[in-house]
Design a protein around this motif. Sequence first.
Motif, PDB file in Angstrom:
ATOM      1  N   UNK A  70       0.762  -1.284   0.060  1.00 14.01           N
ATOM      2  CA  UNK A  70       0.201   0.013   0.061  1.00 14.01           C
ATOM      3  C   UNK A  70       1.023   1.091   0.068  1.00 14.01           C
ATOM      4  N   UNK A  71       2.036   1.179   0.582  1.00 12.22           N
ATOM      5  CA  UNK A  71       3.039   2.716   0.822  1.00 12.22           C
ATOM      6  C   UNK A  71       3.528   2.643  -0.874  1.00 12.22           C
ATOM      7  N   UNK A  72       3.837   1.702  -1.379  1.00 12.58           N
ATOM      8  CA  UNK A  72       4.252   1.726  -2.808  1.00 12.58           C
ATOM      9  C   UNK A  72       3.276   2.289  -3.753  1.00 12.58           C
ATOM     10  N   UNK A  73       2.074   1.444  -3.430  1.00 12.98           N
ATOM     11  CA  UNK A  73       1.169   2.263  -4.212  1.00 12.98           C
ATOM     12  C   UNK A  73       0.463   3.647  -4.041  1.00 12.98           C
ATOM     13  N   UNK A  74       0.769   4.137  -2.704  1.00  9.35           N
ATOM     14  CA  UNK A  74       0.404   5.541  -2.485  1.00  9.35           C
ATOM     15  C   UNK A  74       1.482   6.337  -2.665  1.00  9.35           C
ATOM     16  N   UNK A  75       2.602   6.117  -2.103  1.00  5.49           N
ATOM     17  CA  UNK A  75       3.716   7.150  -2.471  1.00  5.49           C
ATOM     18  C   UNK A  75       4.466   6.686  -3.482  1.00  5.49           C
ATOM     19  N   UNK A  76       4.462   5.764  -4.478  1.00  4.87           N
ATOM     20  CA  UNK A  76       5.179   5.603  -5.451  1.00  4.87           C
ATOM     21  C   UNK A  76       6.440   4.882  -5.262  1.00  4.87           C
ATOM     22  N   UNK A  77       6.987   4.657  -4.093  1.00  5.58           N
ATOM     23  CA  UNK A  77       7.999   3.759  -3.828  1.00  5.58           C
ATOM     24  C   UNK A  77       8.064   3.708  -2.197  1.00  5.58           C
ATOM     25  N   UNK A  78       8.751   2.314  -1.673  1.00  4.67           N
ATOM     26  CA  UNK A  78       8.917   1.926  -0.401  1.00  4.67           C
ATOM     27  C   UNK A  78      10.230   1.197  -0.111  1.00  4.67           C
ATOM     28  N   UNK A  79      10.806   1.352   0.990  1.00  7.05           N
ATOM     29  CA  UNK A  79      11.978   0.848   1.449  1.00  7.05           C
ATOM     30  C   UNK A  79      11.418  -0.501   1.741  1.00  7.05           C
ATOM     31  N   UNK A  80      12.045  -1.646   1.409  1.00  7.56           N
ATOM     32  CA  UNK A  80      11.358  -3.088   1.744  1.00  7.56           C
ATOM     33  C   UNK A  80      12.605  -3.701   2.785  1.00  7.56           C
ATOM     34  N   UNK A  81      13.848  -3.009   2.703  1.00 12.15           N
ATOM     35  CA  UNK A  81      14.753  -3.991   3.541  1.00 12.15           C
ATOM     36  C   UNK A  81      16.192  -2.961   3.516  1.00 12.15           C
ATOM     37  N   UNK A  82      17.054  -3.111   4.248  1.00 14.84           N
ATOM     38  CA  UNK A  82      18.435  -2.814   4.476  1.00 14.84           C
ATOM     39  C   UNK A  82      19.106  -3.855   4.674  1.00 14.84           C
ATOM     40  N   UNK A  83      20.333  -3.871   3.572  1.00 12.26           N
ATOM     41  CA  UNK A  83      20.955  -4.981   3.577  1.00 12.26           C
ATOM     42  C   UNK A  83      22.466  -4.616   3.352  1.00 12.26           C
TER      43      UNK A  83
END
Length: 113
Positions: A70-83
């Motif tokens: 939903x964050x990707x859909x509403x804001x255009x992108x989202x951080x899904x993890x840090x590696x």
Amino acid sequence: MSSRPLTMSDKTDGPGQDTSILTKPKAKTERPPLYKVMLLNDDYTPMEFVVHVLERFFGLNHAQAFDIMLTVHKKGLAVVGVFSFEVAETKVAQVMDFARRHQHPLQCTMEKE
């Protein structure tokens, strides 16, 4: 003059007779840089597919995956993890390959944190 050999307890404070112990300074180890892996929104990839990708490649449960989708859909992108670099690079490649094989234009990128 004594003819016995010098021992560790003998003092030799004369010129050129430095008895101090040299130690190497410890090298500070730095943590490797971390990289954010991000999913980008598009108008074609089904939301269910994005949720599946998040569960499969990032180990998220369904509720977490749904929230990030939903964050990707509403804001255009989202951080899904840090590696670490290698893990981030692998995850991006896995997601991109999986999306292409299922004929979806989903984009996954990484950037230094």
